[in-house]
Design a protein around this motif. Structure first.
Motif, PDB file in Angstrom:
ATOM      1  N   MET A  27      28.095  -5.937  17.524  1.00 26.15           N
ATOM      2  CA  MET A  27      27.443  -6.382  16.290  1.00 26.15           C
ATOM      3  C   MET A  27      27.345  -5.224  15.293  1.00 26.15           C
ATOM      4  O   MET A  27      27.596  -5.390  14.107  1.00 26.15           O
ATOM      5  CB  MET A  27      26.042  -6.926  16.574  1.00 26.15           C
ATOM      6  CG  MET A  27      26.016  -8.272  17.224  1.00 26.15           C
ATOM      7  SD  MET A  27      24.297  -8.778  17.493  1.00 26.15           S
ATOM      8  CE  MET A  27      24.530 -10.387  18.200  1.00 26.15           C
ATOM      9  N   ARG A  28      26.973  -4.067  15.803  1.00 27.33           N
ATOM     10  CA  ARG A  28      26.868  -2.886  14.932  1.00 27.33           C
ATOM     11  C   ARG A  28      28.226  -2.539  14.335  1.00 27.33           C
ATOM     12  O   ARG A  28      28.339  -2.219  13.152  1.00 27.33           O
ATOM     13  CB  ARG A  28      26.307  -1.707  15.735  1.00 27.33           C
ATOM     14  CG  ARG A  28      26.108  -0.472  14.897  1.00 27.33           C
ATOM     15  CD  ARG A  28      25.470   0.651  15.671  1.00 27.33           C
ATOM     16  NE  ARG A  28      25.154   1.743  14.772  1.00 27.33           N
ATOM     17  CZ  ARG A  28      24.511   2.811  15.114  1.00 27.33           C
ATOM     18  NH1 ARG A  28      24.069   2.953  16.339  1.00 27.33           N
ATOM     19  NH2 ARG A  28      24.286   3.768  14.251  1.00 27.33           N
ATOM     20  N   GLU A  29      29.254  -2.598  15.162  1.00 29.08           N
ATOM     21  CA  GLU A  29      30.607  -2.296  14.689  1.00 29.08           C
ATOM     22  C   GLU A  29      31.029  -3.273  13.590  1.00 29.08           C
ATOM     23  O   GLU A  29      31.527  -2.859  12.544  1.00 29.08           O
ATOM     24  CB  GLU A  29      31.584  -2.356  15.864  1.00 29.08           C
ATOM     25  CG  GLU A  29      33.010  -2.000  15.506  1.00 29.08           C
ATOM     26  CD  GLU A  29      33.936  -2.080  16.709  1.00 29.08           C
ATOM     27  OE1 GLU A  29      35.094  -2.508  16.521  1.00 29.08           O
ATOM     28  OE2 GLU A  29      33.505  -1.722  17.828  1.00 29.08           O
ATOM     29  N   HIS A  30      30.842  -4.567  13.811  1.00 30.36           N
ATOM     30  CA  HIS A  30      31.206  -5.572  12.809  1.00 30.36           C
ATOM     31  C   HIS A  30      30.397  -5.379  11.528  1.00 30.36           C
ATOM     32  O   HIS A  30      30.936  -5.475  10.428  1.00 30.36           O
ATOM     33  CB  HIS A  30      30.987  -6.987  13.339  1.00 30.36           C
ATOM     34  CG  HIS A  30      32.012  -7.399  14.345  1.00 30.36           C
ATOM     35  ND1 HIS A  30      31.863  -8.519  15.127  1.00 30.36           N
ATOM     36  CD2 HIS A  30      33.187  -6.845  14.724  1.00 30.36           C
ATOM     37  CE1 HIS A  30      32.905  -8.641  15.925  1.00 30.36           C
ATOM     38  NE2 HIS A  30      33.717  -7.630  15.700  1.00 30.36           N
ATOM     39  N   PHE A  31      29.092  -5.127  11.670  1.00 29.97           N
ATOM     40  CA  PHE A  31      28.211  -4.922  10.525  1.00 29.97           C
ATOM     41  C   PHE A  31      28.720  -3.778   9.646  1.00 29.97           C
ATOM     42  O   PHE A  31      28.858  -3.924   8.437  1.00 29.97           O
ATOM     43  CB  PHE A  31      26.795  -4.626  11.023  1.00 29.97           C
ATOM     44  CG  PHE A  31      25.803  -4.268   9.951  1.00 29.97           C
ATOM     45  CD1 PHE A  31      25.209  -5.263   9.187  1.00 29.97           C
ATOM     46  CD2 PHE A  31      25.438  -2.945   9.723  1.00 29.97           C
ATOM     47  CE1 PHE A  31      24.287  -4.940   8.205  1.00 29.97           C
ATOM     48  CE2 PHE A  31      24.519  -2.618   8.754  1.00 29.97           C
ATOM     49  CZ  PHE A  31      23.933  -3.610   7.983  1.00 29.97           C
TER      50      PHE A  31
ATOM     51  N   ILE B 276      29.260  -4.785   5.786  1.00 30.98           N
ATOM     52  CA  ILE B 276      28.624  -3.846   4.872  1.00 30.98           C
ATOM     53  C   ILE B 276      29.605  -2.794   4.381  1.00 30.98           C
ATOM     54  O   ILE B 276      29.436  -2.244   3.307  1.00 30.98           O
ATOM     55  CB  ILE B 276      27.392  -3.184   5.544  1.00 30.98           C
ATOM     56  CG1 ILE B 276      26.311  -4.226   5.779  1.00 30.98           C
ATOM     57  CG2 ILE B 276      26.838  -2.036   4.721  1.00 30.98           C
ATOM     58  CD1 ILE B 276      25.760  -4.872   4.521  1.00 30.98           C
ATOM     59  N   GLU B 277      30.644  -2.522   5.163  1.00 27.02           N
ATOM     60  CA  GLU B 277      31.635  -1.491   4.830  1.00 27.02           C
ATOM     61  C   GLU B 277      30.924  -0.170   4.531  1.00 27.02           C
ATOM     62  O   GLU B 277      31.049   0.416   3.465  1.00 27.02           O
ATOM     63  CB  GLU B 277      32.488  -1.925   3.637  1.00 27.02           C
ATOM     64  CG  GLU B 277      33.242  -3.216   3.878  1.00 27.02           C
ATOM     65  CD  GLU B 277      33.975  -3.710   2.655  1.00 27.02           C
ATOM     66  OE1 GLU B 277      35.209  -3.533   2.604  1.00 27.02           O
ATOM     67  OE2 GLU B 277      33.311  -4.259   1.746  1.00 27.02           O
ATOM     68  N   SER B 278      30.163   0.301   5.513  1.00 28.65           N
ATOM     69  CA  SER B 278      29.318   1.474   5.316  1.00 28.65           C
ATOM     70  C   SER B 278      30.096   2.763   5.042  1.00 28.65           C
ATOM     71  O   SER B 278      29.521   3.719   4.532  1.00 28.65           O
ATOM     72  CB  SER B 278      28.360   1.664   6.497  1.00 28.65           C
ATOM     73  OG  SER B 278      29.070   1.808   7.688  1.00 28.65           O
ATOM     74  N   ASP B 279      31.381   2.785   5.326  1.00 27.59           N
ATOM     75  CA  ASP B 279      32.171   3.962   4.940  1.00 27.59           C
ATOM     76  C   ASP B 279      32.382   4.000   3.424  1.00 27.59           C
ATOM     77  O   ASP B 279      32.468   5.067   2.828  1.00 27.59           O
ATOM     78  CB  ASP B 279      33.514   3.999   5.689  1.00 27.59           C
ATOM     79  CG  ASP B 279      34.338   2.741   5.497  1.00 27.59           C
ATOM     80  OD1 ASP B 279      33.760   1.660   5.244  1.00 27.59           O
ATOM     81  OD2 ASP B 279      35.580   2.815   5.610  1.00 27.59           O
ATOM     82  N   ILE B 280      32.418   2.834   2.769  1.00 28.84           N
ATOM     83  CA  ILE B 280      32.580   2.741   1.317  1.00 28.84           C
ATOM     84  C   ILE B 280      31.222   2.700   0.622  1.00 28.84           C
ATOM     85  O   ILE B 280      31.030   3.309  -0.432  1.00 28.84           O
ATOM     86  CB  ILE B 280      33.401   1.483   0.942  1.00 28.84           C
ATOM     87  CG1 ILE B 280      34.786   1.550   1.575  1.00 28.84           C
ATOM     88  CG2 ILE B 280      33.511   1.340  -0.582  1.00 28.84           C
ATOM     89  CD1 ILE B 280      35.575   0.259   1.486  1.00 28.84           C
ATOM     90  N   TYR B 281      30.266   1.963   1.208  1.00 29.11           N
ATOM     91  CA  TYR B 281      28.915   1.803   0.665  1.00 29.11           C
ATOM     92  C   TYR B 281      27.915   2.326   1.702  1.00 29.11           C
ATOM     93  O   TYR B 281      27.295   1.549   2.418  1.00 29.11           O
ATOM     94  CB  TYR B 281      28.627   0.330   0.361  1.00 29.11           C
ATOM     95  CG  TYR B 281      29.691  -0.325  -0.483  1.00 29.11           C
ATOM     96  CD1 TYR B 281      29.752  -0.088  -1.844  1.00 29.11           C
ATOM     97  CD2 TYR B 281      30.644  -1.177   0.086  1.00 29.11           C
ATOM     98  CE1 TYR B 281      30.736  -0.684  -2.626  1.00 29.11           C
ATOM     99  CE2 TYR B 281      31.615  -1.779  -0.689  1.00 29.11           C
ATOM    100  CZ  TYR B 281      31.665  -1.528  -2.040  1.00 29.11           C
ATOM    101  OH  TYR B 281      32.626  -2.123  -2.809  1.00 29.11           O
ATOM    102  N   PRO B 282      27.749   3.643   1.786  1.00 22.14           N
ATOM    103  CA  PRO B 282      26.955   4.222   2.878  1.00 22.14           C
ATOM    104  C   PRO B 282      25.452   3.967   2.820  1.00 22.14           C
ATOM    105  O   PRO B 282      24.788   4.048   3.838  1.00 22.14           O
ATOM    106  CB  PRO B 282      27.241   5.719   2.764  1.00 22.14           C
ATOM    107  CG  PRO B 282      27.664   5.925   1.355  1.00 22.14           C
ATOM    108  CD  PRO B 282      28.341   4.657   0.933  1.00 22.14           C
ATOM    109  N   LYS B 283      24.906   3.641   1.650  1.00 18.88           N
ATOM    110  CA  LYS B 283      23.462   3.434   1.586  1.00 18.88           C
ATOM    111  C   LYS B 283      23.104   2.259   0.687  1.00 18.88           C
ATOM    112  O   LYS B 283      23.888   1.811  -0.139  1.00 18.88           O
ATOM    113  CB  LYS B 283      22.742   4.697   1.117  1.00 18.88           C
ATOM    114  CG  LYS B 283      23.030   5.087  -0.310  1.00 18.88           C
ATOM    115  CD  LYS B 283      22.264   6.353  -0.672  1.00 18.88           C
ATOM    116  CE  LYS B 283      22.557   6.719  -2.113  1.00 18.88           C
ATOM    117  NZ  LYS B 283      21.726   7.819  -2.567  1.00 18.88           N
ATOM    118  N   ALA B 284      21.908   1.776   0.915  1.00 13.54           N
ATOM    119  CA  ALA B 284      21.305   0.764   0.047  1.00 13.54           C
ATOM    120  C   ALA B 284      20.091   1.433  -0.597  1.00 13.54           C
ATOM    121  O   ALA B 284      19.453   2.299   0.015  1.00 13.54           O
ATOM    122  CB  ALA B 284      20.875  -0.460   0.846  1.00 13.54           C
TER     123      ALA B 284
END
Length: 182
Positions: free
Chosen positions: A76-80, A85-93
């Protein structure tokens, strides 16, 4: 990691344009989310969320690293992080806003609306969040809950997995603030 923390704190403090006002900070705020469908429940928690409040102006800023969410299942974490979320492109909220009608002199509990801009997945959205603010001997605690729609943040969910993820996600938060020294 400590370098990232210091950069985030500096960015939040400078973004708020806080001058001589009294500031409080939460270095380990908690944000969790919950998605319920008939197929499965998905929940995750992030205990590495930073927030700063200017008590005089009632301004608040929050920053959280998206890859710091902990899930029950590693997949789930990997998919998220990779697919949604594409956290490599959008690392934070981030969230920047104002506590409407806030009075820092009130001891005990007050309920207020925090109005501001929440940016996730590169998409800003205006939010109004009902919050509970506690002013007690150990400091301030701000907590609350709101729902947000996945589609509002341009998060693409493959049709094959659409039944696994709710269209509306419930987000809970709790920040325990202490005095902030420059």
């Amino acid at each position: 990691m400590m370098r990232v923390v210091l950069i985030l704190l500096f960015t939040m403090a400078s973004t708020l344009s806080i001058d001589n006002g009294e500031k409080i900070i939460a270095r380990q705020g908690k944000v969790s989310f919950f998605s319920h469908t008939s197929v499965e429940d998905i929940k995750a928690e992030n205990n590495q969320v930073f927030s700063i409040v200017d008590l005089e102006k009632g301004k608040v800023a929050v920053s959280m690293l998206m890859n710091a969410f902990i899930f029950e299942k590693a997949l789930m974490r990997e998919h998220f992080n990779e697919s949604y979320i594409e956290s490599d492109i959008y690392p934070k909220a981030t969230f920047e806003g104002e506590i409407i009608g806030f009075d820092s002199a009130i001891k005990g509990e007050q309920t207020r609306i925090i109005k501001g801009i929440f940016t996730m997945h590169g998409v800003p959205k205006e939010l109004e969040i009902k919050t509970r603010i506690e002013n007690n001997v150990s400091g301030y605690v701000i907590s609350g809950e709101f729902n947000t729609d996945v589609k509002d943040y341009d998060i693409n969910i493959p049709p094959l997995l659409a039944g696994n993820i709710a269209k509306s996600i419930t987000i809970n938060f709790r920040f325990e603030y202490r005095p902030y020294d420059d």
